[in-house]
Write a protein that holds these residues in place. Structure first.
Motif, PDB file in Angstrom:
ATOM      1  N   ASP B 118       0.875  -1.172   0.000  1.00 40.35           N
ATOM      2  CA  ASP B 118       0.000   0.000   0.000  1.00 40.35           C
ATOM      3  C   ASP B 118       0.917   1.228   0.000  1.00 40.35           C
ATOM      4  OD1 ASP B 118      -1.643   2.130   0.575  1.00 40.35           O
ATOM      5  OD2 ASP B 118      -2.863   1.045   2.046  1.00 40.35           O
ATOM      6  N   LEU B 119       0.993   1.905  -1.133  1.00 43.53           N
ATOM      7  CA  LEU B 119       1.951   3.008  -1.280  1.00 43.53           C
ATOM      8  C   LEU B 119       1.352   4.377  -0.947  1.00 43.53           C
ATOM      9  CD1 LEU B 119       3.793   1.933  -4.557  1.00 43.53           C
ATOM     10  CD2 LEU B 119       4.745   2.030  -2.254  1.00 43.53           C
ATOM     11  N   ARG B 120       0.264   4.386  -0.180  1.00 41.44           N
ATOM     12  CA  ARG B 120      -0.437   5.654   0.021  1.00 41.44           C
ATOM     13  C   ARG B 120       0.363   6.701   0.795  1.00 41.44           C
ATOM     14  NH1 ARG B 120      -5.649   4.496   3.481  1.00 41.44           N
ATOM     15  NH2 ARG B 120      -5.374   2.323   2.886  1.00 41.44           N
ATOM     16  N   LEU B 121       1.426   6.288   1.487  1.00 47.29           N
ATOM     17  CA  LEU B 121       2.210   7.278   2.232  1.00 47.29           C
ATOM     18  C   LEU B 121       3.186   8.039   1.333  1.00 47.29           C
ATOM     19  CD1 LEU B 121       2.941   5.305   5.538  1.00 47.29           C
ATOM     20  CD2 LEU B 121       1.293   7.151   5.175  1.00 47.29           C
ATOM     21  N   SER B 122       3.174   7.705   0.073  1.00 47.48           N
ATOM     22  CA  SER B 122       4.089   8.366  -0.844  1.00 47.48           C
ATOM     23  C   SER B 122       3.294   8.844  -2.056  1.00 47.48           C
ATOM     24  CB  SER B 122       5.169   7.366  -1.268  1.00 47.48           C
ATOM     25  OG  SER B 122       6.096   7.988  -2.097  1.00 47.48           O
ATOM     26  N   ARG B 126       8.016  11.333  -5.694  1.00 42.09           N
ATOM     27  CA  ARG B 126       8.595  10.328  -4.796  1.00 42.09           C
ATOM     28  C   ARG B 126       8.007   8.948  -5.074  1.00 42.09           C
ATOM     29  NH1 ARG B 126       8.702  13.639   0.947  1.00 42.09           N
ATOM     30  NH2 ARG B 126       9.961  15.363   0.149  1.00 42.09           N
ATOM     31  N   ARG B 127       6.708   8.952  -5.308  1.00 42.66           N
ATOM     32  CA  ARG B 127       6.050   7.676  -5.550  1.00 42.66           C
ATOM     33  C   ARG B 127       6.528   7.046  -6.870  1.00 42.66           C
ATOM     34  NH1 ARG B 127      -0.013   6.135  -3.994  1.00 42.66           N
ATOM     35  NH2 ARG B 127      -0.231   4.211  -5.172  1.00 42.66           N
ATOM     36  N   SER B 128       6.762   7.909  -7.876  1.00 41.92           N
ATOM     37  CA  SER B 128       7.229   7.323  -9.141  1.00 41.92           C
ATOM     38  C   SER B 128       8.650   6.778  -8.995  1.00 41.92           C
ATOM     39  CB  SER B 128       7.099   8.320 -10.290  1.00 41.92           C
ATOM     40  OG  SER B 128       7.788   9.499  -9.978  1.00 41.92           O
ATOM     41  N   VAL B 129       9.441   7.412  -8.111  1.00 44.85           N
ATOM     42  CA  VAL B 129      10.778   6.864  -7.831  1.00 44.85           C
ATOM     43  C   VAL B 129      10.641   5.494  -7.166  1.00 44.85           C
ATOM     44  CG1 VAL B 129      12.869   7.138  -6.437  1.00 44.85           C
ATOM     45  CG2 VAL B 129      11.931   9.105  -7.674  1.00 44.85           C
ATOM     46  N   LEU B 130       9.773   5.412  -6.140  1.00 42.85           N
ATOM     47  CA  LEU B 130       9.602   4.142  -5.428  1.00 42.85           C
ATOM     48  C   LEU B 130       9.094   3.049  -6.369  1.00 42.85           C
ATOM     49  CD1 LEU B 130       8.077   5.246  -1.990  1.00 42.85           C
ATOM     50  CD2 LEU B 130      10.473   5.008  -2.663  1.00 42.85           C
TER      51      LEU B 130
END
Lengths: 170, 205
Positions: B118-122, B126-130
């Motif tokens: 669940d990537l909601r904290l990013s 930043r999220r595209s990096v993760l």
């Protein structure tokens, strides 16, 4: 954004008080159920609790409702609370604790609840009244009457024990 | 709250305080029931690993947070309460898959994580990096610059560094594989020594 504590922290801060309240109202056997019902219900409502609310008072109020539900259920099915023996549980081998629980169980319900919510749950009388219904003054009187009865009963018990002890020596 | 009036002597007699074990057992039952009734928004537990104790937290969607001890349990749970939901309980059951995969990873029996995340904290860049990071294979590394170029922002090496430093799912989303172009490992949210250990662990396989 909310600045609420994680619910796990609410449980660890107030779990013990809520359990004492539940034990005092429904007795040791049903206390665990009352505790669980209280915290499940609290968890459901927690996100809507206003920030800065008195969490312990809120929990004791919920515990009151849940404990009363259990008492009613128990009464419908079998024995009234006053007849449930305050059986010594694992941790209560102190005879004074057991005696006091039995005395507490014999108080009229409103006195017992007022005593428990104020002295065990730590609720101010306004909150006791909000939980039980009635005015804060009535809650204060009920608690005072309950405490007076407990003191009287306790001193009778203590005198009884002293007398027995004297007989034992003679 | 204090017991104010002349009955402190009585208050102590209403019952001996419940023991820690008793309350822990009640807490476990509460967590199971909360989960069954759909009231458990965030479940967490801790796990001892070769890089120290980790806090693992999951929503119904998937693993939402992996935190090192140095981040502080209280601070991490506080952030989860504010950003996801305050309905948080210690509830190990939901973390079973995460525990299994992490234990396999540390035993060198797993090279990629397959559990739901669940990537909601990013969000945003930043999220595209993760999202890109799992593409850096086990046992290999990439420079901050190379990652920036790969996500189509070639000048954003520093922002890639920030994305890694705020990765809510370290180890599982392998920001430890992003290193400096001069060959040094660079900063890491678990501390540089932990980054070294993870890279060594993957190199030894």
């Amino acid at each position: 954004m909310s600045d609420k504590l994680p619910f796990s922290e609410v449980v660890s801060r107030h779990g013990a008080t809520v359990l004492l309240v539940c034990r005092a109202v429904v007795g040791p056997v049903d206390a665990d159920d009352a505790w669980s019902e209280t915290f499940v219900s609290a968890l459901r409502a927690y996100p809507a609790l206003p920030a800065g609310a008195n969490v312990e008072a809120w929990l004791v109020t919920i515990a009151h409702r849940k404990a009363i539900d259990l008492l009613r259920k128990a009464r419908r099915s079998a024995t009234p609370m006053a007849d449930v023996p305050a059986a010594p549980t694992r941790r209560t081998d102190d005879p004074s604790v057991v005696d006091l629980r039995r005395l507490l169980a014999r108080l009229p319900e409103r006195q017992r609840l007022a005593v428990v919510y104020h002295y065990v749950g730590g609720l101010p009388y306004a909150e006791v009244a909000a939980a039980m219904g009635g005015s804060p003054d009535a809650a204060r009187r009920a608690a005072a009457d309950g405490i007076a009865r407990l003191r009287k009963a306790e001193s009778i018990t203590a005198r009884g024990e002293t007398a027995r002890a004297r007989e034992g020596r003679s | 709250m204090t017991v104010d009036e002349p009955c402190q002597d009585l208050a102590g007699l209403f019952g001996t305080p419940p023991g820690a074990g008793e309350l822990a057992a009640l807490g476990e039952r509460l967590a199971v029931r909360a989960d069954d009734e759909g009231l458990l928004d965030v479940a967490y537990r801790t796990l001892d690993t070769p890089v120290g104790p980790l806090l693992l937290a999951a929503t119904a969607t998937g693993l939402v947070r992996v935190a090192y001890e140095r981040e502080g349990v209280e601070a991490v749970l506080g952030t989860l309460a504010a950003r996801v939901s305050p309905r948080i309980l210690r509830a190990p059951r939901r973390l079973d898959a995460a525990v299994r995969e992490l234990e396999e990873y540390f035993a060198r029996r797993r090279t990629r994580f397959e559990l739901p995340l669940d990537l909601r904290l990013s969000a945003g860049f930043r999220r595209s990096v993760l999202a890109y990071l799992p593409g850096i294979g086990y046992g290999t590394t990439a420079s901050y610059q190379a990652v920036a170029a790969a996500v189509h922002h070639p000048g954003a090496a520093r922002a890639v560094g920030t994305a890694c430093a705020t990765n809510p799912l370290p180890i599982v989303v392998p920001c430890h594989r992003v290193v400096r172009s001069d060959g040094r490992v660079g900063a890491y949210l678990g501390g540089p020594e932990v980054k070294h250990r993870l890279l060594d662990l993957e190199a030894d396989r």
